[in-house]
Structures are given as C-alpha cells and as structure tokens.
Design an enzyme around this catalytic site. Structure first.
Site, PDB file in Angstrom:
ATOM      1  N   HIS A  56       0.013   4.014   5.203  1.00  0.00           N
ATOM      2  CA  HIS A  56      -0.558   2.876   5.231  1.00  0.00           C
ATOM      3  C   HIS A  56      -1.065   2.576   3.914  1.00  0.00           C
ATOM      4  O   HIS A  56      -2.182   3.108   3.655  1.00  0.00           O
ATOM      5  CB  HIS A  56      -1.817   2.746   6.346  1.00  0.00           C
ATOM      6  CG  HIS A  56      -2.444   1.553   6.520  1.00  0.00           C
ATOM      7  ND1 HIS A  56      -3.416   1.391   7.164  1.00  0.00           N
ATOM      8  CD2 HIS A  56      -2.205   0.258   6.031  1.00  0.00           C
ATOM      9  CE1 HIS A  56      -3.979   0.198   7.235  1.00  0.00           C
ATOM     10  NE2 HIS A  56      -3.363  -0.626   6.478  1.00  0.00           N
ATOM     11  N   HIS A 108      -0.812   9.339  10.826  1.00  0.00           N
ATOM     12  CA  HIS A 108      -0.900   8.190   9.993  1.00  0.00           C
ATOM     13  C   HIS A 108      -1.896   8.360   8.654  1.00  0.00           C
ATOM     14  O   HIS A 108      -2.887   9.005   8.906  1.00  0.00           O
ATOM     15  CB  HIS A 108      -2.074   7.266  11.033  1.00  0.00           C
ATOM     16  CG  HIS A 108      -2.299   5.810  10.474  1.00  0.00           C
ATOM     17  ND1 HIS A 108      -1.180   4.613  10.415  1.00  0.00           N
ATOM     18  CD2 HIS A 108      -3.397   5.313   9.785  1.00  0.00           C
ATOM     19  CE1 HIS A 108      -1.857   3.609   9.886  1.00  0.00           C
ATOM     20  NE2 HIS A 108      -2.865   3.944   9.606  1.00  0.00           N
ATOM     21  N   MET A 144      -4.402  -4.630  11.834  1.00  0.00           N
ATOM     22  CA  MET A 144      -5.752  -4.171  11.739  1.00  0.00           C
ATOM     23  C   MET A 144      -6.796  -4.908  12.669  1.00  0.00           C
ATOM     24  O   MET A 144      -7.157  -6.039  12.952  1.00  0.00           O
ATOM     25  CB  MET A 144      -6.240  -4.490  10.512  1.00  0.00           C
ATOM     26  CG  MET A 144      -5.615  -3.768   9.238  1.00  0.00           C
ATOM     27  SD  MET A 144      -5.478  -2.093   9.343  1.00  0.00           S
ATOM     28  CE  MET A 144      -7.017  -1.476   9.561  1.00  0.00           C
ATOM     29  N   ASP A 169      -3.633   6.943   5.433  1.00  0.00           N
ATOM     30  CA  ASP A 169      -4.350   6.023   4.702  1.00  0.00           C
ATOM     31  C   ASP A 169      -4.763   6.128   3.372  1.00  0.00           C
ATOM     32  O   ASP A 169      -5.411   6.936   3.112  1.00  0.00           O
ATOM     33  CB  ASP A 169      -5.779   5.695   5.635  1.00  0.00           C
ATOM     34  CG  ASP A 169      -5.608   5.148   6.855  1.00  0.00           C
ATOM     35  OD1 ASP A 169      -4.741   4.065   7.154  1.00  0.00           O
ATOM     36  OD2 ASP A 169      -6.380   5.664   7.740  1.00  0.00           O
ATOM     37  N   SER A 176      -4.787   9.263  12.646  1.00  0.00           N
ATOM     38  CA  SER A 176      -5.419   9.117  11.203  1.00  0.00           C
ATOM     39  C   SER A 176      -6.055  10.272  10.651  1.00  0.00           C
ATOM     40  O   SER A 176      -7.083  10.530  10.984  1.00  0.00           O
ATOM     41  CB  SER A 176      -6.150   7.879  11.187  1.00  0.00           C
ATOM     42  OG  SER A 176      -6.555   7.702   9.769  1.00  0.00           O
ATOM     43  N   MET A 189      -3.373   0.876   1.418  1.00  0.00           N
ATOM     44  CA  MET A 189      -4.257  -0.494   1.230  1.00  0.00           C
ATOM     45  C   MET A 189      -4.745  -0.543  -0.235  1.00  0.00           C
ATOM     46  O   MET A 189      -5.872  -0.005  -0.776  1.00  0.00           O
ATOM     47  CB  MET A 189      -5.718  -0.103   1.956  1.00  0.00           C
ATOM     48  CG  MET A 189      -5.410  -0.083   3.434  1.00  0.00           C
ATOM     49  SD  MET A 189      -6.645   0.904   4.473  1.00  0.00           S
ATOM     50  CE  MET A 189      -5.740   2.074   4.359  1.00  0.00           C
ATOM     51  N   ASP A 246      -4.618  -0.537  14.652  1.00  0.00           N
ATOM     52  CA  ASP A 246      -5.306   0.317  13.843  1.00  0.00           C
ATOM     53  C   ASP A 246      -6.821   0.050  13.500  1.00  0.00           C
ATOM     54  O   ASP A 246      -7.051  -0.907  12.895  1.00  0.00           O
ATOM     55  CB  ASP A 246      -4.592   0.285  12.346  1.00  0.00           C
ATOM     56  CG  ASP A 246      -5.041   1.491  11.370  1.00  0.00           C
ATOM     57  OD1 ASP A 246      -6.102   2.279  11.902  1.00  0.00           O
ATOM     58  OD2 ASP A 246      -4.728   1.499  10.354  1.00  0.00           O
ATOM     59  N   MET A 253      -6.058   4.430  -0.040  1.00  0.00           N
ATOM     60  CA  MET A 253      -6.943   3.344  -0.333  1.00  0.00           C
ATOM     61  C   MET A 253      -7.278   3.404  -1.816  1.00  0.00           C
ATOM     62  O   MET A 253      -7.553   4.587  -2.530  1.00  0.00           O
ATOM     63  CB  MET A 253      -8.375   3.402   0.421  1.00  0.00           C
ATOM     64  CG  MET A 253      -8.151   3.329   1.756  1.00  0.00           C
ATOM     65  SD  MET A 253      -9.694   3.713   2.600  1.00  0.00           S
ATOM     66  CE  MET A 253      -9.362   3.947   4.077  1.00  0.00           C
TER      67      MET A 253
END
Ligand code: DX5
Ligand code: ZN
Length: 217
Positions: free
Chosen positions: A66, A33, A137, A35, A8, A68, A175, A37
C-alpha cells in the site's frame, strides 16, 4: 468467496521483524499488508524497498503493498523488484490513474487503488475494469491504531453495487481500525479483505487473533 485477512506489518516489532513475519507465515493470514509512507502524501514516514526485499526472502504469502506516496509511478518497477505482488496507489496521488494502472500491470503485479475516507467511490467508475483491489481507507492514512470511521459501511455498499453493475472481479479491502468490533459486520457488508495492524500485533496471541478474523469472529 471467503474473505481474506492481511495483517499490517506497520504494527509489527521492527526490532525483530522476522519473528512477526514467521508468525504471519504460521497463521491463517492470506497476505502481508505493507504500508509505505513518504512523509509527503501522509504526515508519517514508514519504510521502503530495502525492508520489503529483506522480508520477501523467507516469506511465501503474497505481498499487498500500500503506497502512501506522491508520484508512485516513479517507483512501480522498484516495488516489483522488491517483492510486491499487489501494488496499491492512492487515487488522490495519481494525476493519470489509468496510466499508473497499466504500468502496474505491465510490471507484472495486480492493481490496487486506495481511497481516502473523503473520496467518493464513484471516482473509480471509469477505471474499475482495470482494478483488482480497492483499498478503502476506514481511517485517514498515515498511522496505525486509529478509530474506524463508520461511514465506511455506506461506501462498501456503493462500491459493491458498482462492481456488480460492471461485473468486474474487483476485491474490496478495508484498511484502518479493523477489530473484533467490526470485522463480522464488514464482511457482511461486502468486504473481501480485512487489513488489521494494531488489533493483531497488539494482542497477546496474534496467530489466534488472525484465526478469529478469518472465522469472522
Ligand atoms: C494506515 C495504514 C493501515 C494501518 C492499519 O495508514 O494504511 O494499513 O497499518 O492499522 P490499524 O489496523 O492499527 O488501524
Ligand atoms: Zn494500509
């Protein structure tokens, strides 16, 4: 199938992201990966499309993005354009998950659905055939460096059973809080993809740490 490892980049050095991407390319890592957000779905803001687009230029490995974020449907095409290969939305952020999954497929990406620690895997029973990847998660999403939640093992077992019963090719990704302390046990329990942020980028030799995660430690 041998398990995959997806470092990540949330834990990478943002002041020199290219160096850490070069390191991922040179390592045995299978995917990036990534992330994203929004400060609404989770209490933190990371980065968005411009960063993904910038690192895509030199990267050859697949981008596992991913999200979020709330209302992810609004941005599906933008993430495809930025370079996402697998696009994961949160179950808890989608009022019409089936529609979101179709839109991700239509945009030309693999589909992923992430589940918060409190969300039972059974909620995916009726969409499993449309899901390439379940991102389970093992911490509450929003931050790197948190401790692994042990109940994850039970959920892996339940999801594996569902996948086998329905005979789908869905991958199980874990994750949050993945390290040498749980990697082997996770793979043994049925994990197909291990995401690791701080364990990789906080180590002295990230390339070796990735190799260790690949070999099952
Ligand atoms: C958490 C993110 C994770 C995070 C994992 O919200 O989804 O991908 O980067 O970080 P570590 O491996 O440090 O728990
Ligand atoms: Zn993640």
């Amino acid at each position: 199938m041998a398990h995959l490892v997806a470092p990540s980049i949330l834990a990478a050095n943002f002041a020199n992201l290219q160096a850490d991407c070069d390191l991922i390319e040179a390592s045995e890592a299978d995917w990036y990966h990534i992330d994203v957000m929004d400060g609404v779905f989770v209490p933190n803001i990371s980065f968005g499309m411009p960063i993904i687009k910038a690192i895509k230029k030199k990267s050859k490995k697949p981008f596992d993005v991913h999200l979020m974020i709330v209302e992810p449907d609004r941005y599906i095409k933008d993430f495809k354009a930025a370079g996402a290969d697998i696009l994961t939305v949160h179950y808890e952020a989608c009022n019409h998950l089936h529609r979101s999954l179709q839109a991700i497929k239509e945009a030309g990406m693999k589909t992923g659905v992430a589940l918060n620690p409190h969300t039972p895997v059974q909620v995916l029973k009726d969409t499993l055939a449309d899901i390439d990847l379940v991102c389970m998660m093992s911490v509450n999403p929003g931050f790197g460096g948190q401790s692994f939640i042990e109940n994850t093992y039970n959920k892996i077992g339940e999801l594996k059973e569902m996948i086998e019963r329905q005979n789908t090719k869905t991958l199980i990704e874990i994750d949050g809080g993945v390290s040498d302390k749980n990697a082997a046990k996770l793979v043994h329990a049925g994990a197909d993809v291990l995401v690791a942020g701080s364990f990789v980028f906080g180590s002295d030799d990230p390339v070796k740490t990735i190799a260790d995660l690949k070999s099952g430690i």
